[in-house]
Write an enzyme that holds these catalytic residues in place. Sequence first.
Site, PDB file in Angstrom:
ATOM      1  N   TRP A 101       0.831  -1.212   0.000  1.00  0.00           N
ATOM      2  CA  TRP A 101       0.000   0.000   0.000  1.00  0.00           C
ATOM      3  C   TRP A 101       0.862   1.257   0.000  1.00  0.00           C
ATOM      4  O   TRP A 101       0.581   2.213  -0.716  1.00  0.00           O
ATOM      5  CB  TRP A 101      -0.982  -0.010   1.164  1.00  0.00           C
ATOM      6  CG  TRP A 101      -2.016  -1.085   1.051  1.00  0.00           C
ATOM      7  CD1 TRP A 101      -2.268  -2.083   1.947  1.00  0.00           C
ATOM      8  CD2 TRP A 101      -2.948  -1.302  -0.030  1.00  0.00           C
ATOM      9  NE1 TRP A 101      -3.289  -2.886   1.494  1.00  0.00           N
ATOM     10  CE2 TRP A 101      -3.722  -2.437   0.288  1.00  0.00           C
ATOM     11  CE3 TRP A 101      -3.196  -0.643  -1.246  1.00  0.00           C
ATOM     12  CZ2 TRP A 101      -4.724  -2.932  -0.554  1.00  0.00           C
ATOM     13  CZ3 TRP A 101      -4.190  -1.137  -2.092  1.00  0.00           C
ATOM     14  CH2 TRP A 101      -4.941  -2.267  -1.745  1.00  0.00           C
ATOM     15  N   ASP A 168      -1.579   6.873   6.169  1.00  0.00           N
ATOM     16  CA  ASP A 168      -2.657   6.011   5.708  1.00  0.00           C
ATOM     17  C   ASP A 168      -2.961   5.070   6.873  1.00  0.00           C
ATOM     18  O   ASP A 168      -2.167   4.200   7.194  1.00  0.00           O
ATOM     19  CB  ASP A 168      -2.189   5.225   4.467  1.00  0.00           C
ATOM     20  CG  ASP A 168      -3.205   4.180   4.009  1.00  0.00           C
ATOM     21  OD1 ASP A 168      -4.288   4.072   4.619  1.00  0.00           O
ATOM     22  OD2 ASP A 168      -2.896   3.458   3.028  1.00  0.00           O
ATOM     23  N   LYS A 192     -12.363  -1.244   6.635  1.00  0.00           N
ATOM     24  CA  LYS A 192     -11.609  -2.214   7.434  1.00  0.00           C
ATOM     25  C   LYS A 192     -12.018  -2.154   8.902  1.00  0.00           C
ATOM     26  O   LYS A 192     -12.319  -3.164   9.497  1.00  0.00           O
ATOM     27  CB  LYS A 192     -10.106  -1.956   7.295  1.00  0.00           C
ATOM     28  CG  LYS A 192      -9.665  -1.880   5.820  1.00  0.00           C
ATOM     29  CD  LYS A 192      -8.690  -2.952   5.423  1.00  0.00           C
ATOM     30  CE  LYS A 192      -8.549  -3.080   3.914  1.00  0.00           C
ATOM     31  NZ  LYS A 192      -7.842  -1.970   3.267  1.00  0.00           N
TER      32      LYS A 192
HETATM   33  C1  LIG Z   1      -7.174  -1.670   1.992  1.00  0.00           C
HETATM   34  C2  LIG Z   1      -6.120  -0.651   2.047  1.00  0.00           C
HETATM   35  C3  LIG Z   1      -5.974   0.329   1.052  1.00  0.00           C
HETATM   36  C4  LIG Z   1      -6.842   0.367  -0.190  1.00  0.00           C
HETATM   37  O1  LIG Z   1      -8.112   0.745   0.135  1.00  0.00           O
HETATM   38  P1  LIG Z   1      -9.253   0.944  -0.979  1.00  0.00           P
HETATM   39  O2  LIG Z   1     -10.363   1.493  -0.131  1.00  0.00           O
HETATM   40  O3  LIG Z   1      -9.558  -0.391  -1.548  1.00  0.00           O
HETATM   41  O4  LIG Z   1      -8.767   1.895  -1.986  1.00  0.00           O
HETATM   42  C5  LIG Z   1      -4.999   1.285   1.209  1.00  0.00           C
HETATM   43  N1  LIG Z   1      -4.190   1.285   2.272  1.00  0.00           N
HETATM   44  C6  LIG Z   1      -4.286   0.354   3.250  1.00  0.00           C
HETATM   45  C7  LIG Z   1      -3.352   0.393   4.411  1.00  0.00           C
HETATM   46  C8  LIG Z   1      -5.245  -0.643   3.163  1.00  0.00           C
HETATM   47  O5  LIG Z   1      -5.346  -1.565   4.125  1.00  0.00           O
END
Ligand SMILES: *Cc1c(COP(=O)(O)O)cnc(C)c1O
Length: 356
Positions: A101, A168, A192
């Site tokens: 990511w 993030d 998540k």
């Molecule tokens: C799942 C995830 C993403 C991507 O998320 P989307 O909503 O599918 O764009 C980005 N960063 C992290 C740390 C993630 O766990």
Amino acid sequence: MKLHNFNSGPSVLPQTVMEQASQAILDFNGTGLSILEIGHRTTHFQAVLDEAIASVKQLMDLGDDHDVLFLHGGATTQFMQVPMNLLDDQATAAYHINGIWGKKAATEAALFGKVTIVADSADRQNTYIQKEFSIPEAASYLHITSNNTVEGTQWHQFPETSVPLVADMSSDIFCRPANYNRFAFIYAGAQKNMGAAGVNMVVVRKDVLGKVNRRIPTIMDYQKHIAAGSLMNTPPVFAVYVSMLTLRWIIQEGGLPEMEKRNQAKANLLYQTIDSLPLFTPTVAKEDRSLMNAVFFLNDPALEPVFLDECKKEGMIGVKGYRTVGGIRVSMYNALDQSSVEAICSLMQDFARRKG
Ligand SMILES: *Cc1c(COP(=O)(O)O)cnc(C)c1O
């Protein structure tokens, strides 16, 4: 059979949230209308948005310098929206990479300006978090991924920086207390640990905005979203509602200290089980192990499909490792009950007795 939802995302949500969300689809707060058919500029939805924003501020103990936004899209949208708003053509952003990511975020940033990779744990298959690194003084910001969902590592102490810190937090948002005021920018896709897919939560310190020279499309411009109070256009109404319910649940359960206590108990149990059974091989550095996503392997790869098959038979969902990593990944988000971790640990013990 009771299902145990170890999905990495979209993932487990509190049962009460699901019940309230279901009820709101039929009749939202006694209005006679569904949450799916109310206007986003009604007092009804404004109350939802206001509570969601106030809950984020309360849980993170944010001061007046920070704004909270609920925006369309997933975290992937933020990979480009952050540099579009924060990084000028000729300026440099620092990216600290510990997995796929962070790497994707850096790739998007390079479309807008210069990117310096200050650390990359790919040298050891992203099984640790590099803590020795230096940040170019002139960097517009340092970007980190607080929890590496795919690789199973997590920052347990955030780095000290003189440049604005951007994170993030998609896969560990609201999992523990921290000094969130230190961050210039936090983003998380909701699916998540805080709701349904389709919405991003953004926390932004106003002083980092308005400094780039490029023209920013209106829908991508954080300053315009702040001015519009997250209502520039139709927001993902239902997804915001589910986030509000999840935030309300976190507060009612005791807030971030209680989430951390539960998450620590679950993670301790699982990692202790892995460490005590030679059949299972942990690869992540102990000090960097994630509370949210535990990644490990079987010492005999031929046993992996056998173990996965047994998990499936026991109603344990989503434990296959990410396609590029392989092995096993057990995700233990806030809403996952301790009993689900106990269930997979006893299966692991039983499996080790039979196959070890
Ligand atoms: C799942 C995830 C993403 C991507 O998320 P989307 O909503 O599918 O764009 C980005 N960063 C992290 C740390 C993630 O766990």
